[in-house]
Structures are given as C-alpha cells and as structure tokens.
Scaffold this active site. Structure first.
Site, PDB file in Angstrom:
ATOM      1  N   TRP A 101     -59.858  58.384 -33.271  1.00 62.14           N
ATOM      2  CA  TRP A 101     -59.236  57.144 -32.412  1.00 62.14           C
ATOM      3  C   TRP A 101     -58.549  57.982 -31.299  1.00 62.14           C
ATOM      4  O   TRP A 101     -58.589  57.611 -30.112  1.00 62.14           O
ATOM      5  CB  TRP A 101     -58.622  56.245 -33.146  1.00 62.14           C
ATOM      6  CG  TRP A 101     -59.554  55.467 -33.894  1.00 62.14           C
ATOM      7  CD1 TRP A 101     -59.778  55.415 -35.127  1.00 62.14           C
ATOM      8  CD2 TRP A 101     -60.631  54.576 -33.562  1.00 62.14           C
ATOM      9  NE1 TRP A 101     -60.653  54.772 -35.695  1.00 62.14           N
ATOM     10  CE2 TRP A 101     -61.249  54.186 -34.817  1.00 62.14           C
ATOM     11  CE3 TRP A 101     -61.101  54.280 -32.122  1.00 62.14           C
ATOM     12  CZ2 TRP A 101     -62.482  53.386 -34.592  1.00 62.14           C
ATOM     13  CZ3 TRP A 101     -62.434  53.390 -32.265  1.00 62.14           C
ATOM     14  CH2 TRP A 101     -62.892  52.749 -33.463  1.00 62.14           C
ATOM     15  N   ASP A 174     -50.813  53.997 -30.563  1.00 59.36           N
ATOM     16  CA  ASP A 174     -52.049  53.040 -31.054  1.00 59.36           C
ATOM     17  C   ASP A 174     -51.618  53.011 -32.578  1.00 59.36           C
ATOM     18  O   ASP A 174     -51.708  53.851 -33.396  1.00 59.36           O
ATOM     19  CB  ASP A 174     -53.452  53.750 -30.899  1.00 59.36           C
ATOM     20  CG  ASP A 174     -54.332  53.072 -31.691  1.00 59.36           C
ATOM     21  OD1 ASP A 174     -54.266  52.130 -32.182  1.00 59.36           O
ATOM     22  OD2 ASP A 174     -55.717  53.416 -31.483  1.00 59.36           O
ATOM     23  N   LYS A 198     -57.313  44.217 -38.453  1.00 58.61           N
ATOM     24  CA  LYS A 198     -56.678  44.846 -39.897  1.00 58.61           C
ATOM     25  C   LYS A 198     -55.600  44.325 -40.436  1.00 58.61           C
ATOM     26  O   LYS A 198     -55.722  43.605 -41.594  1.00 58.61           O
ATOM     27  CB  LYS A 198     -56.475  46.415 -39.708  1.00 58.61           C
ATOM     28  CG  LYS A 198     -57.622  46.908 -38.922  1.00 58.61           C
ATOM     29  CD  LYS A 198     -57.378  48.419 -38.573  1.00 58.61           C
ATOM     30  CE  LYS A 198     -58.346  48.888 -37.649  1.00 58.61           C
ATOM     31  NZ  LYS A 198     -59.665  49.010 -38.096  1.00 58.61           N
TER      32      LYS A 198
HETATM   33  C1  PLP Z   1     -56.519  53.680 -34.873  1.00 51.36           C
HETATM   34  C2  PLP Z   1     -57.681  52.659 -34.383  1.00 51.36           C
HETATM   35  N1  PLP Z   1     -57.456  52.671 -33.066  1.00 51.36           N
HETATM   36  C3  PLP Z   1     -58.376  51.919 -32.543  1.00 51.36           C
HETATM   37  C4  PLP Z   1     -59.679  51.171 -32.930  1.00 51.36           C
HETATM   38  C5  PLP Z   1     -60.659  50.525 -32.262  1.00 51.36           C
HETATM   39  O1  PLP Z   1     -60.134  48.998 -32.400  1.00 51.36           O
HETATM   40  P1  PLP Z   1     -61.169  47.850 -31.696  1.00 51.36           P
HETATM   41  O2  PLP Z   1     -62.371  48.013 -32.142  1.00 51.36           O
HETATM   42  O3  PLP Z   1     -60.130  46.936 -31.769  1.00 51.36           O
HETATM   43  O4  PLP Z   1     -61.335  48.291 -30.086  1.00 51.36           O
HETATM   44  C6  PLP Z   1     -59.370  51.487 -34.374  1.00 51.36           C
HETATM   45  C7  PLP Z   1     -60.645  50.574 -35.132  1.00 51.36           C
HETATM   46  O5  PLP Z   1     -60.787  50.890 -36.386  1.00 51.36           O
HETATM   47  C8  PLP Z   1     -58.510  52.112 -35.126  1.00 51.36           C
HETATM   48  O6  PLP Z   1     -58.672  52.051 -36.571  1.00 51.36           O
END
Ligand code: PLP
Length: 362
Positions: A101, A174, A198
């Site tokens: 991510w 994040d 989550k």
């Molecule tokens: C740490 C992290 N950041 C970003 C995301 C992406 O999230 P979204 O699908 O809400 O854009 C995720 C999705 O699992 C994640 O675990």
C-alpha cells in the site's frame, strides 16, 4: 457450526451491529423510516453526525487542534488528495515504502508532487517486502512538505510498533488497517487517514484526521470536493454524504465504546495475535516469514510447507466455517485478518482446524 470471517476487507462487523441495524431499519430514531431515507439536513441525522464526531474524539483522544473529516471514497483517493492538499507539483514530499500500500501511495503522489523516497525507490512490478526498510534520517530532505508511511502493511503483515523518524517533517500516515485496533497519540501526526471497511464499519468513507494548521495550504486550484477545507467548513456534508455508511460507522464506534474503548481492543488484538503466532512458530507445517519485532497484530499471513496443499486448505477451512483465509495474490499463502470484530473464539477455531489439517497432511 460457528462461522468466522477472516477477510482483510470489507471485514467482519462486530456482533451486535447487524442486529441493531435490523431493529432500526424501519424506524430509525423515531423518524418512522430507515436511516437511508432521512435527509442529511434533518435534526436526527445532524445529531448522528455530532455523535460520530464525539465518539471519534473520545475513542482516539483527538483534540480540537484537529479536524475530523469523513471523505467519500476509499483510502486510495487519499493517495491523491493528500499531496494535492499538502504539497504542490514544484514541491517535494518524502515517502517511506515498506509494503504494497505504501508503494501505491508513493506511485500516485508522483502525479502531484516531487516525491523522494527514504531509501532506493521501489520499481514496478511490486515485490513483497519483509522488513520496515532502513534509511538514514539525515538524508531526508528537511524542506519537504511531509513524510508519509503506512502503519500496517495489510498484505505482508508488517506493522510499525514505533514512530518512524521523519527528521522533523509533518508525519502523515495511512492507518487503514490498524486504526482503532491499538492506542495512538494523534498529536504525533499532522494527518492520519483510514478507509472504513476494516475497523470503522463498511466501505464508502475514509476518516481523515488532520491538524487544522495543515488546512488550506495547497497552491493550485483543486476540485472543491477534493479540498480538505471544503470538508472542514461543511462538516463533511458539502454535498450529500453516504448517510448509511456514516450510520454504520456510528454503530461500530458505539460498540467499541461499550467494550471499553481502544485500549480493550488493543489488549484483545495482542492476545489473539500472540496465540496465533505462537501456534504457527511451534509448527513445522506452517510458517510466518515476518521478523517477530515487526509482525502485524491484525493481519497474520502464513504459509503451508507444501504450496500444493493450498487449495485443499482453503476448501476445507471454508467448509469448517473459517472464511476468507486466502492470502493476497501479490504475496501468496494464507492470511488471517483478525481485526477488532474477530473474537478469540475465531482464533481457537482456526488453530484447532490448522492442527487437524496438519495431522491429516503432514
Ligand atoms: C493499508 C491500506 N491502505 C489502503 C488500502 C486501500 O483501501 P481502499 O480500498 O479503501 O482504497 C488498503 C486496503 O486494503 C489497505 O489495507
């Protein structure tokens, strides 16, 4: 048979939440209708918005120096909104990448600022990472607008258990997969974001906690609905917000408060993770490849000694009521996501299943 959901997201909801949703579906807060059909300008919905904000402030101990924004869309929208709002194409930002991510955040930010990485810039296609990644603090550009990292890398199961040294740069994080799962000090950060599916309810919203002095800093015209200041000025309801998602967040936050808050969640999550890692570490049949000091307390990846048994493991575990254990394709193997709503009984059931499977196939 009990069913346990180990999905990484959208993830399991706390036990009482769906029941409350059912109970309130036809008459929410005395409106005689469902929350989905009530105006976001109504007194009932405005009260819910205020309740949400005060629950968030008390659960995470967020002071008035910070604005709480609920932004439609996922965390990945923040990969763009953050540099758009806090930096500019001719200014620099620093990204620390130690997982999938973080890598995507780094890639997206390059469209909106001069991105520097703390270590060697990662290249596509993405390669799974197994460490937090070393870097020299003194090499960080101290004129950059902020330092970004991901507190819990959901695919690799790597979690920061201390703050990274940002060389004094405002810290932006994040926290999509570990917000509300452990205590944090919001004051350490300039900005935190986490999408909801989550540990904050269901998909459709991202919580942004931003220090007020960071607002309104952008130098270019950006779309009104991508400007954090718009959300701050209009209580996150400049246009019609996803009201049902707000409501689901409220139900989840209320459940946390009833359980004893984030501290209780943290204790439970640590106990669950320790039990599962102990079992894996004492087995020759299963393994976890992450250094014990940086293991995630909420996403536990594991591998079978023989990959050829993966499909069988997934089919049998699914039949045993243990859902969504497949690892992400970028990493492989299995992954148990054991967020706040996953009870200790789920860990016990998983371990019992893994023991039986090992006896049958070792
Ligand atoms: C740490 C992290 N950041 C970003 C995301 C992406 O999230 P979204 O699908 O809400 O854009 C995720 C999705 O699992 C994640 O675990």
């Amino acid at each position: 048979m009990s069913i346990y959901n180990f999905s990484a997201g959208p993830a399991a909801l706390p036990p009482g939440v769906k029941k409350q949703l059912k109970n309130e579906l036809d008459d929410w807060r005395g409106t005689g209708t469902s929350v989905m059909e009530v105006s976001h300008r109504s007194p009932e919905f405005k009260a819910l918005m205020a309740d949400n904000e005060s629950l968030l402030r008390s659960l995470l101990n967020i002071s008035d120096d910070y604005a709480i924004l609920l932004v439609p869309g996922g965390a990945r929208l923040q990969y763009a909104m953050l540099p758009m709002n806090l930096s500019a194409p001719n200014r620099s930002t620093v990204y620390h990448v130690n997982g999938y991510w973080g890598f995507l955040a780094y890639q997206e930010a390059q469209k909106f600022s001069q991105v520097k990485t703390t270590n060697k810039p990662p290249t596509a296609p993405y390669q799974p990472q197994h460490s937090l990644g070393d870097y020299r603090v003194k090499d960080i550009d101290s004129s950059a607008d902020y330092f970004h990292y991901t507190s819990n890398e959901t695919l690799e199961g790597i979690q920061w258990h201390h703050l990274p040294d940002s060389n004094g740069l405002p810290l932006c994080c994040d926290m999509t997969s570990d917000i509300m799962t452990r205590e944090i000090k919001v004051d350490d950060f300039a900005m935190i974001y986490a999408s909801a599916q989550k540990n904050l309810g269901i998909a459709g919203l991202t919580l942004v906690i931003i220090r007020k002095d960071m607002l309104g800093k952008h130098q270019n015209n950006i779309p009104t609905l991508m400007d954090y200041a718009t959300f701050e000025q209009h209580g996150s309801a400049y246009n019609t917000p996803p009201t049902f998602v707000w409501y689901m967040m409220y139900l989840v936050l209320q459940w946390y408060q009833q359980q004893g808050g984030v501290k209780t969640m943290q204790q439970l999550n640590q106990a669950k993770a320790n039990k599962l890692y102990d079992f894996i570490d004492n087995s020759d049949f299963y393994s976890n490849r992450v250094d014990s000091a940086i293991r995630s307390e909420v996403n536990v990846p594991f591998w079978l000694a023989d990959d050829k048994l993966n499909e069988q493991f997934l089919a049998d575990s699914n039949d045993a009521g243990l859902k969504a254990l497949k690892g992400h394709k970028a990493v492989g193997g299995m992954r148990a996501s054991i967020y706040n709503a996953v009870p200790m009984a789920a860990i016990d059931a998983l371990i019992e299943f893994m023991e039986t499977f090992e006896k049958q196939h070792a």
